[in-house]
Design a protein around this motif. Structure first.
Motif, PDB file in Angstrom:
ATOM      1  N   LEU A  16       0.829  -1.208   0.000  1.00 18.47           N
ATOM      2  CA  LEU A  16       0.000   0.000   0.000  1.00 18.47           C
ATOM      3  C   LEU A  16       0.869   1.265   0.000  1.00 18.47           C
ATOM      4  O   LEU A  16       0.552   2.241  -0.678  1.00 18.47           O
ATOM      5  CB  LEU A  16      -0.932   0.003   1.211  1.00 18.47           C
ATOM      6  CG  LEU A  16      -2.108  -0.979   1.178  1.00 18.47           C
ATOM      7  CD1 LEU A  16      -2.852  -0.939   2.506  1.00 18.47           C
ATOM      8  CD2 LEU A  16      -3.063  -0.663   0.032  1.00 18.47           C
ATOM      9  N   SER A  17       1.965   1.225   0.754  1.00 23.62           N
ATOM     10  CA  SER A  17       2.863   2.387   0.788  1.00 23.62           C
ATOM     11  C   SER A  17       3.517   2.633  -0.559  1.00 23.62           C
ATOM     12  O   SER A  17       3.844   3.779  -0.903  1.00 23.62           O
ATOM     13  CB  SER A  17       3.938   2.191   1.865  1.00 23.62           C
ATOM     14  OG  SER A  17       3.349   2.133   3.151  1.00 23.62           O
ATOM     15  N   SER A  18       3.695   1.557  -1.354  1.00 20.84           N
ATOM     16  CA  SER A  18       4.258   1.723  -2.695  1.00 20.84           C
ATOM     17  C   SER A  18       3.228   2.275  -3.678  1.00 20.84           C
ATOM     18  O   SER A  18       3.591   2.823  -4.719  1.00 20.84           O
ATOM     19  CB  SER A  18       4.789   0.384  -3.226  1.00 20.84           C
ATOM     20  OG  SER A  18       3.730  -0.505  -3.547  1.00 20.84           O
ATOM     21  N   GLN A  19       1.953   2.143  -3.342  1.00 17.80           N
ATOM     22  CA  GLN A  19       0.881   2.659  -4.198  1.00 17.80           C
ATOM     23  C   GLN A  19       0.403   4.040  -3.751  1.00 17.80           C
ATOM     24  O   GLN A  19       0.004   4.862  -4.569  1.00 17.80           O
ATOM     25  CB  GLN A  19      -0.313   1.689  -4.182  1.00 17.80           C
ATOM     26  CG  GLN A  19       0.012   0.287  -4.676  1.00 17.80           C
ATOM     27  CD  GLN A  19       0.496   0.288  -6.114  1.00 17.80           C
ATOM     28  OE1 GLN A  19      -0.219   0.709  -7.018  1.00 17.80           O
ATOM     29  NE2 GLN A  19       1.709  -0.183  -6.318  1.00 17.80           N
ATOM     30  N   ILE A  20       0.437   4.276  -2.447  1.00 13.78           N
ATOM     31  CA  ILE A  20       0.003   5.561  -1.870  1.00 13.78           C
ATOM     32  C   ILE A  20       1.263   6.258  -1.368  1.00 13.78           C
ATOM     33  O   ILE A  20       1.571   6.244  -0.180  1.00 13.78           O
ATOM     34  CB  ILE A  20      -1.014   5.351  -0.730  1.00 13.78           C
ATOM     35  CG1 ILE A  20      -2.029   4.268  -1.088  1.00 13.78           C
ATOM     36  CG2 ILE A  20      -1.711   6.657  -0.388  1.00 13.78           C
ATOM     37  CD1 ILE A  20      -2.853   4.566  -2.314  1.00 13.78           C
ATOM     38  N   ILE A  21       1.999   6.845  -2.272  1.00 10.40           N
ATOM     39  CA  ILE A  21       3.336   7.367  -1.964  1.00 10.40           C
ATOM     40  C   ILE A  21       3.243   8.646  -1.142  1.00 10.40           C
ATOM     41  O   ILE A  21       2.436   9.542  -1.430  1.00 10.40           O
ATOM     42  CB  ILE A  21       4.114   7.614  -3.272  1.00 10.40           C
ATOM     43  CG1 ILE A  21       4.306   6.287  -4.015  1.00 10.40           C
ATOM     44  CG2 ILE A  21       5.463   8.267  -2.992  1.00 10.40           C
ATOM     45  CD1 ILE A  21       4.874   6.435  -5.398  1.00 10.40           C
ATOM     46  N   VAL A  50      -1.835   5.199   5.339  1.00 10.23           N
ATOM     47  CA  VAL A  50      -1.825   3.742   5.142  1.00 10.23           C
ATOM     48  C   VAL A  50      -1.865   3.031   6.489  1.00 10.23           C
ATOM     49  O   VAL A  50      -2.637   2.079   6.691  1.00 10.23           O
ATOM     50  CB  VAL A  50      -0.580   3.323   4.335  1.00 10.23           C
ATOM     51  CG1 VAL A  50      -0.411   1.805   4.348  1.00 10.23           C
ATOM     52  CG2 VAL A  50      -0.678   3.832   2.893  1.00 10.23           C
ATOM     53  N   ASN A  51      -1.048   3.503   7.414  1.00  8.46           N
ATOM     54  CA  ASN A  51      -1.008   2.891   8.746  1.00  8.46           C
ATOM     55  C   ASN A  51      -2.353   3.002   9.450  1.00  8.46           C
ATOM     56  O   ASN A  51      -2.837   2.041  10.061  1.00  8.46           O
ATOM     57  CB  ASN A  51       0.087   3.557   9.577  1.00  8.46           C
ATOM     58  CG  ASN A  51       0.139   3.052  11.006  1.00  8.46           C
ATOM     59  OD1 ASN A  51      -0.399   3.680  11.905  1.00  8.46           O
ATOM     60  ND2 ASN A  51       0.790   1.915  11.216  1.00  8.46           N
ATOM     61  N   ARG A  52      -2.996   4.161   9.348  1.00  6.33           N
ATOM     62  CA  ARG A  52      -4.273   4.361  10.037  1.00  6.33           C
ATOM     63  C   ARG A  52      -5.386   3.521   9.408  1.00  6.33           C
ATOM     64  O   ARG A  52      -6.280   3.046  10.125  1.00  6.33           O
ATOM     65  CB  ARG A  52      -4.668   5.843  10.025  1.00  6.33           C
ATOM     66  CG  ARG A  52      -3.711   6.760  10.797  1.00  6.33           C
ATOM     67  CD  ARG A  52      -3.440   6.252  12.192  1.00  6.33           C
ATOM     68  NE  ARG A  52      -2.679   7.178  12.996  1.00  6.33           N
ATOM     69  CZ  ARG A  52      -1.440   7.000  13.395  1.00  6.33           C
ATOM     70  NH1 ARG A  52      -0.789   5.896  13.021  1.00  6.33           N
ATOM     71  NH2 ARG A  52      -0.821   7.875  14.158  1.00  6.33           N
ATOM     72  N   ILE A  53      -5.358   3.329   8.098  1.00  4.84           N
ATOM     73  CA  ILE A  53      -6.367   2.475   7.466  1.00  4.84           C
ATOM     74  C   ILE A  53      -6.235   1.043   7.963  1.00  4.84           C
ATOM     75  O   ILE A  53      -7.232   0.382   8.277  1.00  4.84           O
ATOM     76  CB  ILE A  53      -6.229   2.535   5.926  1.00  4.84           C
ATOM     77  CG1 ILE A  53      -6.722   3.889   5.407  1.00  4.84           C
ATOM     78  CG2 ILE A  53      -7.022   1.412   5.265  1.00  4.84           C
ATOM     79  CD1 ILE A  53      -6.560   4.055   3.910  1.00  4.84           C
ATOM     80  N   ARG A  67       6.229   9.116 -11.399  1.00  6.83           N
ATOM     81  CA  ARG A  67       6.711   7.878 -12.027  1.00  6.83           C
ATOM     82  C   ARG A  67       5.696   6.750 -11.878  1.00  6.83           C
ATOM     83  O   ARG A  67       5.515   5.935 -12.786  1.00  6.83           O
ATOM     84  CB  ARG A  67       8.063   7.492 -11.431  1.00  6.83           C
ATOM     85  CG  ARG A  67       9.192   8.470 -11.789  1.00  6.83           C
ATOM     86  CD  ARG A  67      10.556   7.927 -11.411  1.00  6.83           C
ATOM     87  NE  ARG A  67      10.781   7.991  -9.975  1.00  6.83           N
ATOM     88  CZ  ARG A  67      11.313   9.032  -9.338  1.00  6.83           C
ATOM     89  NH1 ARG A  67      11.662  10.120 -10.030  1.00  6.83           N
ATOM     90  NH2 ARG A  67      11.503   9.009  -8.039  1.00  6.83           N
ATOM     91  N   LEU A  68       5.022   6.707 -10.718  1.00  5.17           N
ATOM     92  CA  LEU A  68       4.011   5.675 -10.502  1.00  5.17           C
ATOM     93  C   LEU A  68       2.844   5.835 -11.474  1.00  5.17           C
ATOM     94  O   LEU A  68       2.374   4.864 -12.066  1.00  5.17           O
ATOM     95  CB  LEU A  68       3.498   5.743  -9.058  1.00  5.17           C
ATOM     96  CG  LEU A  68       2.347   4.789  -8.705  1.00  5.17           C
ATOM     97  CD1 LEU A  68       2.816   3.335  -8.775  1.00  5.17           C
ATOM     98  CD2 LEU A  68       1.789   5.102  -7.327  1.00  5.17           C
ATOM     99  N   VAL A  69       2.387   7.066 -11.667  1.00  6.47           N
ATOM    100  CA  VAL A  69       1.257   7.317 -12.565  1.00  6.47           C
ATOM    101  C   VAL A  69       1.633   6.986 -14.005  1.00  6.47           C
ATOM    102  O   VAL A  69       0.830   6.436 -14.758  1.00  6.47           O
ATOM    103  CB  VAL A  69       0.783   8.778 -12.432  1.00  6.47           C
ATOM    104  CG1 VAL A  69      -0.259   9.111 -13.490  1.00  6.47           C
ATOM    105  CG2 VAL A  69       0.217   9.022 -11.039  1.00  6.47           C
TER     106      VAL A  69
END
Length: 319
Positions: free
Chosen positions: A14-19, A25-28, A184-186
């Motif tokens: 998730l951290s690699s997707q939600i940069i 991410v942790n709270r979810i 870069r991810l997009v």
């Protein structure tokens, strides 16, 4: 792979997707483990929708997004009875709330009746239509979002309804290096080379993880610290004269329960079998942010709930 390793792998993916939004991410994941709901506040374009949608791709369950608008009706969220001419009977048509993961986008755009319909479903885990009551899925997580920029034409949630949320998370803008990684991810997603989750976590594994979280060891001193933090919000003058003048109303017992569960989930995600005062301190701002009603004197001085929470953490002894 054991359950905890599955969740740690999920957190990394998730951290690699939600940069640049590691805290979100942790709270979810904490909300998923603590069986609670999230209120997320942040400017548009900060990956709030993407975060919960990515989570839905990595766990066994379905996802539904509800765009809250001023003309939305409670039945648009919960569902309603529909007349079937072929049988001359009414049949219940479930609404979008009957999903495992629900994104309530811009919840403060909808009027009070719609907000109440969703928040009742969150609290009771059921929907009542007419004389019938319908149970929601056992795995049920709502992430509601608010836009802090535009307040015109919005309906702020009452304090009693805000208390139903496990945590209130503020999402900041990403740093410059994180924004470059987002670019870069997009590009990768547009070219079809985005990474998929390595494995899907089954619902049974999530329920087993929740049991492990509840079974984590918490010494009496840490438990007392949780209780004293919440009690201090109701009697701040005992610890600091300014705290007493800043708070009109403190947090409810729901805050004590939320602080306990979130601290346990935080410790479990960190790979520990016991809870420390640091776990409590890390989650306290998000647990208390929406539960403190500040005085006029605090607002006049520019004091917000986060400043009050930090003062509480400084004044209430951890052991």
């Amino acid at each position: 792979m054991d359950i905890r390793n599955q969740f740690q792998t999920l957190q990394e993916w998730l951290s690699s997707q939600i940069i640049g939004q590691e805290a979100l991410v942790n709270r979810i994941l904490i909300a998923l483990l603590a069986d609670g709901h999230l209120l997320v506040e942040g400017a548009p374009g900060l990956a709030k929708t993407k975060a919960i949608k990515a989570l839905s791709e990595a766990i066994e369950g379905n996802f539904q997004r509800i765009q809250f608008t001023p003309d939305l009706l409670p039945a648009d969220v919960t569902g309603t009875d529909v007349y079937r001419p072929e049988t001359a009977e009414f049949q219940f048509q479930p609404g979008p709330v009957f999903h495992n993961l629900v994104l309530a986008d811009e919840i403060n755009r909808a009027p009070a009746k719609v907000q109440s319909a969703l928040l009742e479903a969150m609290a009771e885990r059921q929907v009542s239509v007419g004389r019938n009551t319908y149970k929601l899925p056992q795995l049920f997580l709502v992430m509601a979002t608010q836009n802090p920029i535009e307040q015109e034409g919005t309906y702020p949630l009452p304090e009693a309804q805000l208390d139903r949320f496990l945590m209130h998370v503020n999402v900041p803008y990403p740093q410059a290096d994180a924004e470059a990684k987002i670019l870069r991810l997009v590009r990768g997603e547009a070219s079809g080379t985005e990474a998929a989750p390595r494995a899907i976590i089954a619902q049974e594994a999530i329920f087993a993880a929740r049991k492990q979280v509840l079974d984590l060891h918490m010494v009496e001193a840490v438990e007392n610290y949780v209780v004293q933090l919440v009690v201090a919000t109701r009697n701040g003058a005992k610890y600091d004269s300014e705290l007493g003048s800043w708070l009109d109303f403190g947090a409810s017992p729901r805050a004590t329960i939320a602080l306990d569960r979130c601290a346990r989930a935080n410790a479990w995600l960190a790979g520990r079998d016991y809870v420390t005062p640091d776990d409590v301190m890390q989650v306290a701002p998000d647990v208390l942010r929406h539960r403190l009603i500040l005085s006029f004197a605090a607002e006049a001085e520019g004091i917000d709930a986060d400043a009050v929470t930090q003062r509480l953490l400084q004044k209430v002894p951890a052991v």
